[in-house]
Scaffold this active site. Structure first.
Site, short mmCIF file in Angstrom:
data_model
loop_
_atom_site.label_atom_id
_atom_site.label_comp_id
_atom_site.label_asym_id
_atom_site.label_seq_id
_atom_site.Cartn_x
_atom_site.Cartn_y
_atom_site.Cartn_z
N ASP A 53 13.14 -53.24 52.28
CA ASP A 53 13.76 -51.96 52.61
C ASP A 53 15.23 -52.10 52.98
O ASP A 53 16.01 -51.19 52.78
CB ASP A 53 13.05 -51.30 53.80
CG ASP A 53 11.59 -51.01 53.50
OD1 ASP A 53 11.13 -51.32 52.39
OD2 ASP A 53 10.90 -50.48 54.40
N ASP A 61 17.69 -46.67 51.39
CA ASP A 61 16.86 -47.84 51.65
C ASP A 61 16.91 -48.69 50.38
O ASP A 61 16.85 -48.15 49.26
CB ASP A 61 15.40 -47.45 51.92
CG ASP A 61 15.16 -47.01 53.37
OD1 ASP A 61 16.15 -46.82 54.11
OD2 ASP A 61 13.99 -46.86 53.75
N HIS A 115 10.85 -44.78 48.66
CA HIS A 115 10.77 -46.10 48.02
C HIS A 115 10.13 -46.01 46.63
O HIS A 115 9.07 -45.44 46.45
CB HIS A 115 10.00 -47.10 48.89
CG HIS A 115 10.63 -47.25 50.24
ND1 HIS A 115 10.03 -47.88 51.28
CD2 HIS A 115 11.85 -46.84 50.69
CE1 HIS A 115 10.83 -47.85 52.35
NE2 HIS A 115 11.94 -47.21 52.01
N ASP A 120 8.92 -48.41 44.89
CA ASP A 120 8.06 -49.53 44.50
C ASP A 120 6.55 -49.30 44.64
O ASP A 120 5.77 -50.25 44.52
CB ASP A 120 8.51 -50.83 45.20
CG ASP A 120 8.56 -50.73 46.71
OD1 ASP A 120 8.33 -49.64 47.26
OD2 ASP A 120 8.85 -51.77 47.35
N CYS A 164 7.14 -54.86 49.13
CA CYS A 164 7.85 -54.48 50.36
C CYS A 164 8.07 -55.68 51.28
O CYS A 164 9.10 -55.78 51.95
CB CYS A 164 7.04 -53.46 51.16
SG CYS A 164 6.50 -52.03 50.25
O1 DAV Z 1 3.17 -44.53 48.30
O2 DAV Z 1 3.40 -44.47 50.44
C1 DAV Z 1 5.15 -46.75 49.85
C2 DAV Z 1 6.39 -47.54 49.58
C3 DAV Z 1 6.57 -48.61 50.55
N1 DAV Z 1 7.79 -49.36 50.31
C4 DAV Z 1 3.82 -44.74 49.32
C5 DAV Z 1 5.15 -45.43 49.18
#
Ligand code: DAV
Length: 376
Positions: A108, A195, A244, A246, A350
């Protein structure tokens, strides 16, 4: 002195050196505007704050350590951050926060582009000082690699002007989806905020998710900061909590991306991928119905894999549907139990940040078509 070279241009070239996070002292921070917009209305985290229970920290650390061992056994160098006591109130001239967060998800905060590691200007006040956990490693790389560029994006002020009001009330999922479609997010355009985990690195092209944690001004800043790159804004209208990229849009090798079927790339943004012969495949449905307790993330951490090279990927061991799909797509899958680490800030992608991947900066998208470019 160790022989360190910082270099990584994408998410899939052979990984040789990586940072793996630690769960020590992780807190659930008190509610603030940015976290309020992210934590689902029905989450068991609502109203909770303080240090996470020690036994959960220990279990997460066991799985983080086993990720580190798996990587080391494959000849990949692994470094770890130095956690600080996150359970401290912090303040700047502009804001204060009841506690900090943690350093389980280095992805992040650290954005590696070529020989540079850029510390991100994150929008959560509780994460303002998170970069400190990586300071010893950055200092070490600086001493060991004469070409390493140790960089920090402009530190945001995070006054109330950086956030929209109206995210503190209960918001229905329908309303959230409407806001996502309208690109109406809790962060304003007052100052650049992003981020690092909102940036998908594909050689010369950086695809940035515009969402709760990353604004357009940050993309403009990134474009000026990386003038040899092309910065693109992408968004995924089906995501009520866009944070995010990813667990939404995950490249496995050159030419292949898996996309969350509930969060499809906006239609007019697909062109640049098809025009350059990239295939976007719907990701498999997650094998788990719910995230583990006290988890920020959704069940789609199933997609949050760590690609080791063009044929090899680590996937969470209970995600059998995702593993089968990866297998069919021609990847060798290494399963690893990792669900105990999820509540601390996410999955396998992550929990890591690239230091070195082989390979150079490729131009995968010579046909620049469509409407994603920040500067056309
Ligand atoms: O689907 O909650 C999580 C991303 C974490 N880097 C989600 C996104």
């Amino acid at each position: 002195m160790k022989n360190t070279t910082v270099s990584s241009w994408n998410e899939f070239d052979p990984l040789k050196h990586v940072i793996v996070g630690r769960a020590d002292h992780t807190c659930i921070p008190p509610s603030e505007l940015a976290t309020e917009a992210k934590v689902p209305e029905d989450s068991d985290m609502r109203g909770m704050w303080g240090p996470r229970p020690l036994e959960t920290v220990e279990k997460a650390n066991i799985q983080l350590d086993s990720l580190a061992s798996l990587l080391e056994n494959r000849g990949i160098r692994v470094d770890r951050p130095t956690p600080i006591q996150w359970n401290q109130a912090v303040s700047t001239p502009d804001f204060s926060a009841g506690s900090m967060f943690g350093c389980m998800p280095p992805r992040d905060v650290l954005l590696t582009i070529g020989s540079e590691i850029l510390m991100a200007p994150m929008s959560f006040r509780c994460r303002y000082f998170e970069y400190l956990a990586y300071h010893p490693l950055m200092q070490q790389y600086f001493d060991e690699d004469p070409n390493f560029r140790w960089e920090q994006a402009p530190r945001p002020r995070l006054t109330d002007e950086s956030y929209q009001s109206g995210y503190f009330d209960e918001i229905t999922i329908e309303e959230r989806l409407k806001r996502t479609a309208e690109l109406n997010f809790v962060t304003t355009e007052h100052e650049p905020l992003f981020d690092a985990a909102d940036v998908c690195r594909l050689g010369k092209d950086l695809f940035c998710q515009h969402g709760l944690t990353t604004n357009r001004r940050a993309m403009e800043w990134l474009q000026r900061h990386f003038p040899d790159h092309r910065v693109h804004a992408v968004n995924f209208p089906g995501d009520p909590y866009p944070i995010h990229i990813d667990a939404t849009f995950v490249p496995l090798r050159p030419g292949l991306i898996i996309n969350n079927p509930n969060r499809k790339l906006a239609d007019e943004q697909i062109k640049i991928f098809t025009a350059n012969d990239w295939q976007i495949v719907d990701a498999a449905l997650p094998s788990n119905d719910t995230p583990p307790p006290l988890c920020y993330s959704s069940v789609w951490l199933s997609m949050n894999c760590l690609v080791l090279d063009h044929n090899t990927v680590i996937v969470e061991a209970s995600e059998t549907t995702q593993m089968e799909q990866m297998d069919k797509l021609g990847m060798n899958v290494l399963p690893l139990a990792f669900r105990d680490a999820y509540p601390f800030g996410g999955g396998l992608h992550c929990a890591t940040a690239d230091v070195f991947r082989e390979g150079v900066c490729e131009d995968y998208f010579p046909n620049q078509v469509g409407s994603t470019m920040i500067r056309s």
